[in-house]
Structures are given as structure tokens and as C-alpha cells.
Write a protein that holds these residues in place. Structure first.
Motif, PDB file in Angstrom:
ATOM      1  N   LYS A   1     -13.401 -29.357  38.804  1.00 49.28           N
ATOM      2  CA  LYS A   1     -12.365 -29.225  37.780  1.00 49.28           C
ATOM      3  C   LYS A   1     -12.150 -30.550  37.066  1.00 49.28           C
ATOM      4  O   LYS A   1     -12.056 -30.606  35.833  1.00 49.28           O
ATOM      5  CB  LYS A   1     -11.050 -28.750  38.392  1.00 49.28           C
ATOM      6  CG  LYS A   1      -9.940 -28.523  37.347  1.00 49.28           C
ATOM      7  CD  LYS A   1      -8.656 -28.042  37.984  1.00 49.28           C
ATOM      8  CE  LYS A   1      -7.634 -27.648  36.915  1.00 49.28           C
ATOM      9  NZ  LYS A   1      -7.441 -28.676  35.868  1.00 49.28           N
ATOM     10  N   ASP A  52     -22.169 -22.754  39.998  1.00 44.21           N
ATOM     11  CA  ASP A  52     -21.161 -21.685  39.981  1.00 44.21           C
ATOM     12  C   ASP A  52     -19.766 -22.258  39.757  1.00 44.21           C
ATOM     13  O   ASP A  52     -18.953 -21.688  39.006  1.00 44.21           O
ATOM     14  CB  ASP A  52     -21.193 -20.900  41.296  1.00 44.21           C
ATOM     15  CG  ASP A  52     -22.427 -20.022  41.433  1.00 44.21           C
ATOM     16  OD1 ASP A  52     -23.101 -19.773  40.412  1.00 44.21           O
ATOM     17  OD2 ASP A  52     -22.723 -19.611  42.573  1.00 44.21           O
ATOM     18  N   GLN A  53     -19.471 -23.388  40.402  1.00 44.82           N
ATOM     19  CA  GLN A  53     -18.158 -24.010  40.203  1.00 44.82           C
ATOM     20  C   GLN A  53     -18.013 -24.525  38.774  1.00 44.82           C
ATOM     21  O   GLN A  53     -16.923 -24.441  38.181  1.00 44.82           O
ATOM     22  CB  GLN A  53     -17.960 -25.136  41.213  1.00 44.82           C
ATOM     23  CG  GLN A  53     -17.771 -24.667  42.642  1.00 44.82           C
ATOM     24  CD  GLN A  53     -17.216 -25.759  43.538  1.00 44.82           C
ATOM     25  OE1 GLN A  53     -16.381 -26.571  43.116  1.00 44.82           O
ATOM     26  NE2 GLN A  53     -17.662 -25.789  44.787  1.00 44.82           N
ATOM     27  N   LYS A  81     -17.259 -21.543  36.561  1.00 45.63           N
ATOM     28  CA  LYS A  81     -15.879 -21.108  36.793  1.00 45.63           C
ATOM     29  C   LYS A  81     -14.888 -21.990  36.044  1.00 45.63           C
ATOM     30  O   LYS A  81     -13.967 -21.485  35.367  1.00 45.63           O
ATOM     31  CB  LYS A  81     -15.576 -21.118  38.283  1.00 45.63           C
ATOM     32  CG  LYS A  81     -14.134 -20.775  38.630  1.00 45.63           C
ATOM     33  CD  LYS A  81     -13.886 -20.907  40.128  1.00 45.63           C
ATOM     34  CE  LYS A  81     -12.417 -20.674  40.451  1.00 45.63           C
ATOM     35  NZ  LYS A  81     -12.144 -20.853  41.918  1.00 45.63           N
ATOM     36  N   GLU A  82     -15.064 -23.298  36.130  1.00 46.30           N
ATOM     37  CA  GLU A  82     -14.116 -24.218  35.490  1.00 46.30           C
ATOM     38  C   GLU A  82     -14.250 -24.196  33.970  1.00 46.30           C
ATOM     39  O   GLU A  82     -13.249 -24.336  33.248  1.00 46.30           O
ATOM     40  CB  GLU A  82     -14.303 -25.628  36.027  1.00 46.30           C
ATOM     41  CG  GLU A  82     -14.012 -25.787  37.506  1.00 46.30           C
ATOM     42  CD  GLU A  82     -12.596 -25.413  37.875  1.00 46.30           C
ATOM     43  OE1 GLU A  82     -11.710 -25.454  37.002  1.00 46.30           O
ATOM     44  OE2 GLU A  82     -12.376 -25.070  39.052  1.00 46.30           O
ATOM     45  N   LEU A 100     -15.197 -21.562  32.157  1.00 45.90           N
ATOM     46  CA  LEU A 100     -14.578 -20.303  31.698  1.00 45.90           C
ATOM     47  C   LEU A 100     -13.058 -20.374  31.742  1.00 45.90           C
ATOM     48  O   LEU A 100     -12.373 -19.678  30.978  1.00 45.90           O
ATOM     49  CB  LEU A 100     -15.083 -19.129  32.540  1.00 45.90           C
ATOM     50  CG  LEU A 100     -16.572 -18.811  32.396  1.00 45.90           C
ATOM     51  CD1 LEU A 100     -16.953 -17.672  33.358  1.00 45.90           C
ATOM     52  CD2 LEU A 100     -16.923 -18.435  30.963  1.00 45.90           C
ATOM     53  N   ALA A 101     -12.531 -21.220  32.604  1.00 48.77           N
ATOM     54  CA  ALA A 101     -11.073 -21.397  32.693  1.00 48.77           C
ATOM     55  C   ALA A 101     -10.504 -22.174  31.512  1.00 48.77           C
ATOM     56  O   ALA A 101      -9.278 -22.246  31.346  1.00 48.77           O
ATOM     57  CB  ALA A 101     -10.707 -22.093  34.009  1.00 48.77           C
TER      58      ALA A 101
END
Length: 454
Positions: A408, A444-445, A448-449, A451-452
């Protein structure tokens, strides 16, 4: 049971070293043949598959202590072939084998082996898709997809097997596939191999045991590879993104061509390719040769080229957020892949770089960054300080962030450095261990971040 490179296994005292995907596949296969092997693994939390028949289990840091007591030992790819425990066991008369060696001995089908420092997964997948599109029975396995012993029973003389093969799998292989493809050769996995030469020699096993009937598909733009393969006996086909190469395939004047037997055939225009980057043009050229040699038709090859999209974590577009394009290249674990990512975009870039050590040199990457319209870098992990030191030597004057300790924070830092119209690329040029389980977890992380950010 059919005789194999390790002799008649039934009745032998056998150990499997490592119960990962290949180890589990091997255990199942050996059980089906009536063998009941022992299992050794460095990890303490490994659980045997339900219903598996195992003679004994040894777990923990000392898992290699007593392997000299076996007749046959199957090593996992992650265990270096020249590990002192394996060398000592071999001197004591133990036969050292692997999942890959056993499959090669038993396979009744044509095998197309694909290796290289980078691009082998994409190229193997392209070859597989091109053959399937030609209405032939094809299987994809090895370092990508399925452990090949899992589909051995489904094979016939008319099947075609495409295997992505790592240096770990190739290091002790003494049988070469009928068609061998090497995308490129650079230094990698020096955390596993003792020297760059050892790594290259492992890769070259893919064609070392071919005779004059074997086919080798090689990168004409790779001088190290050209020199290394010079004495091999196989028939050589070349691919190039820089010049006409015959017999082989090449890109010239915005189009791709093949000339395998003296007749030039246009494959497609570069504009029809979905994959980004000149390196993927090379992958497509190489795959088209392998597919044609295996009997695929040019129409099927064209169809796959125009529809094939990049594999996960290989310079894959995630989306545009706040005017910035984000790309996941987490599979890029060496400096050369980060250089390729740089060259795939002309717009200003923000790079996320760093991770765990693979003993790579970052000097050339730093020089490329200085000359590649890079707005900023986010440096993380063990290699972050080394990359920063090389950037300073190279005269880097762009923005930099050193403080991110989670994905993040990495994405937030990259977002703060980028401007609308820029590209943010996760292309770490380093391994992922420590902060992440593996490159997949890291990618993958990242996704995810990103797309956030919506």
C-alpha cells in the motif's frame, strides 16, 4: 513398470526431497506404480496428500541428513543439484533424479522444451495455443501449469507436449527435447547457481543432447547465446527483431515473417499484436517457429497472435486511475526485465524497484533509467539501497521515495510521484522473498492496491 533413467524403481528404497507441486505429483505417480517412497522437506508444516502412501517423513532443517541411505532420490527443482548433500549421496552410490528426468524417459510424445532467462512462460503458452488452434492434442506443463507426470497417462505418440523448463529443472537433465527453444540468456538465479557460467550451462542442457535430427530455436540477437550454441549438433532456426534470419523468423518494416525452408511467409503486422514490447515480438517469432515445426498451420498461428494477451504479472495493464496507467511486471525479478519494461513506454514513468537479493548488478539498469524518461523511483527491500547507489553514480536527477514498507505504501508513493499521462510500473528487478511469499503474491497485492485507488 517401464524402465527409466533411474532403473527399475519397484523394490527400490526411494526418497522425494520436497513436497511442492512436483513432489506431490511424483508421490502420486510412484504410488500408482506400487512404490512407497519416503518424503523429506525443509518445512515443518508440510502435510501429505490425503490417501498417499508414504514409508516415512522427515521434516525440518536437517531433512537432508540421511539421504545416503536410499537407492534413489528425487530432488525438487528448488534444491540445487550441486548441493553438498546430493553430491555426497551420489558418491555413495545413490541415484539422483527428478520429476522432469523421469517424465522425459517415460513420455511417448514429441516434446517442445522452452527455456530462457525471461519470456519462457509467455513463449511456451503461445506455442501451446498455436498447436491447439491447429486442432492437435497438446499439453502444457513444467515450470508453468501442470506437473507433466499428471498428464502422462493421457499422452500418445500423436500428442505434443510443451514444457517450460527452468535452469533448476534442466541442470541434471541428460535427455534433450526434440524441439528446444531458448528465448535469451542473461545472468539469473545466482542465489541458487554458484556462477553465471553454471547457470548458462544448465540452460544449454535443453539442446546439449540433441542429435542432427533435433531442432534448436535460438535468439539471433543474443550474442552470448549464439556463441554458447555454436558447437551444438542440432539443426538451428533463428529469430530476430533486428535482421533477416534464415532459416527462422524475423521482424522487418513493421511486419513479422517466417522463412523455414527458403520460402518467405508473412505472419502478420506488428500492429496486430496485443502484447506490449519488442521483447514480446521476439517471443512470438520464436513461438511461431516451434509451432510450425510441430505441424501448426500459419492461419492458426496468426489467429493466436492477434488474440493472445499477456500472462499475469508480466507487464500486464491493470488500469488507468487519476490519469495514470498502472502495469504489473512483478515477474520481472532481474535488472534485464526492468530494462525491457522501460523500453516499452515512451511516456514519463515511475518505477517501483527492489526486493530480496539475487546478486544482480544494477549498474546498467541505473544508466538506462537516467536516459529513459523516468520521473521517479520507489525503492524498497534489501536491494533498494544498492539500486539507489547505482542511480547516484549514473547521475540520476529524478524523484525518489525510500520509505515504503508495504505494498500500500509503495503504490501510494508511486501515485504521489506520478502525473496524469504517466505510467507506473511495478518491475522490481529483484526477488520477492521477505516482504512477500513470491512474485505472484507481490503482483496480486500490487493489483489490489492499484484497484483501491478508484
Amino acid at each position: 513398470m517401464k524402465r527409466t533413467v533411474v532403473g527399475e524403481l519397484k523394490g527400490k528404497k526411494i526418497a522425494i526431497l520436497g513436497l511442492g507441486a512436483e513432489g506431490r505429483s511424483l508421490l502420486k505417480f510412484l504410488n500408482e506404480q506400487g512404490a512407497v517412497p519416503s518424503v523429506h522437506d525443509r518445512l515443518n508444516n508440510i502435510a501429505a496428500p490425503e490417501g498417499a502412501r508414504i514409508f516415512s517423513i522427515k521434516l525440518g532443517e536437517d531433512y537432508l541428513e540421511d539421504i545416503q541411505s536410499y537407492d534413489v532420490v528425487f530432488r525438487s527443482p528448488g534444491l540445487p543439484r550441486l548441493h553438498p548433500a546430493l553430491v555426497a549421496a551420489e558418491k555413495a552410490g545413490v541415484t539422483i533424479s527428478s520429476h522432469t528426468k523421469l517424465f522425459f524417459e517415460l513420455c511417448p510424445s514429441l516434446i517442445i522444451g522452452v527455456t530462457g532467462t525471461k519470456g519462457k512462460g509467455t513463449t511456451a503458452s503461445l506455442v501451446h495455443e498455436m498447436i491447439l488452434a491447429s486442432s492437435k492434442q497438446a499439453f502444457l506443463g513444467g515450470n508453468i501449469g501442470t506437473p507433466p507426470l499428471d498428464f502422462l497417462k493421457s499422452l500418445s505418440e500423436n500428442s505434443i507436449v510443451v514444457l517450460e523448463l527452468s535452469s533448476f529443472q534442466l541442470q541434471d537433465l541428460d535427455i534433450s527435447p526434440s524441439i528446444a527453444l531458448i528465448t535469451n540468456l542473461a545472468s539469473e538465479h545466482l542465489d541458487h547457481h554458484r556462477t553465471a557460467e553454471e547457470y548458462r550451462e544448465a540452460k544449454l542442457n535443453i539442446l546439449r543432447y540433441q542429435d542432427s535430427l533435433g531442432c534448436a530455436i535460438l535468439n539471433a540477437d543474443d550474442e552470448v547465446l549464439k556463441l554458447s550454441a555454436a558447437g551444438m549438433r542440432s539443426k538451428k532456426y533463428w529469430f530476430s527483431t533486428q535482421a533477416i534470419t534464415e532459416p527462422g523468423a524475423y521482424a522487418i518494416d513493421g511486419s513479422l515473417f517466417q522463412s523455414l525452408d527458403g520460402e518467405e511467409i508473412k505472419i502478420c503486422d506488428i500492429s496486430e499484436i496485443k502484447l506490449r514490447g519488442i521483447h514480446n515480438v521476439g517471443n512470438i517469432l520464436a513461438a511461431s517457429i516451434a509451432a510450425r515445426l510441430a505441424g501448426a498451420n500459419i492461419g492458426a498461428i496468426r489467429s493466436v497472435i492477434s488474440s493472445f494477451e499477456t500472462l499475469p504479472h508480466r507487464l500486464k495493464f491493470i488500469g488507468k486511475f487519476r490519469g495514470v496507467d498502472y502495469y504489473d511486471d512483478s515477474f520481472g525479478t532481474i535488472p534485464e526485465t526492468a530494462m525491457i519494461a522501460l523500453e516499452s513506454f515512451e511516456t514519463p514513468k515511475v518505477l517501483i524497484l527492489g526486493g530480496s537479493e539475487k546478486k544482480s548488478s544494477f549498474a546498467e539498469l541505473a544508466r538506462r533509467i537516467v536516459n529513459a524518461n523516468v520521473r521517479g523511483v520507489v525503492l524498497v527491500g534489501e536491494t533498494g539501497p544498492r539500486i539507489w547507489a547505482e542511480l547516484q553514480k549514473a547521475g540520476y536527477l529524478g524523484l525518489v521515495s525510500h520509505d515504503a514498507e508495504s505494498m500500500k505504501e509503495m503504490v501510494d508513493a508511486a501515485c504521489s510521484l506520478a502525473k496524469p499521462g504517466d505510467v507506473v510500473i511495478l518491475s522490481p528487478a529483484s526477488a520477492s522473498f521477505g516482504m512477500f511469499r513470491d512474485y505472484k503474491d507481490r503482483g496480486d497485492q500490487f493489483v489490489k492496491e492499484v484497484l483501491a485507488l478508484k
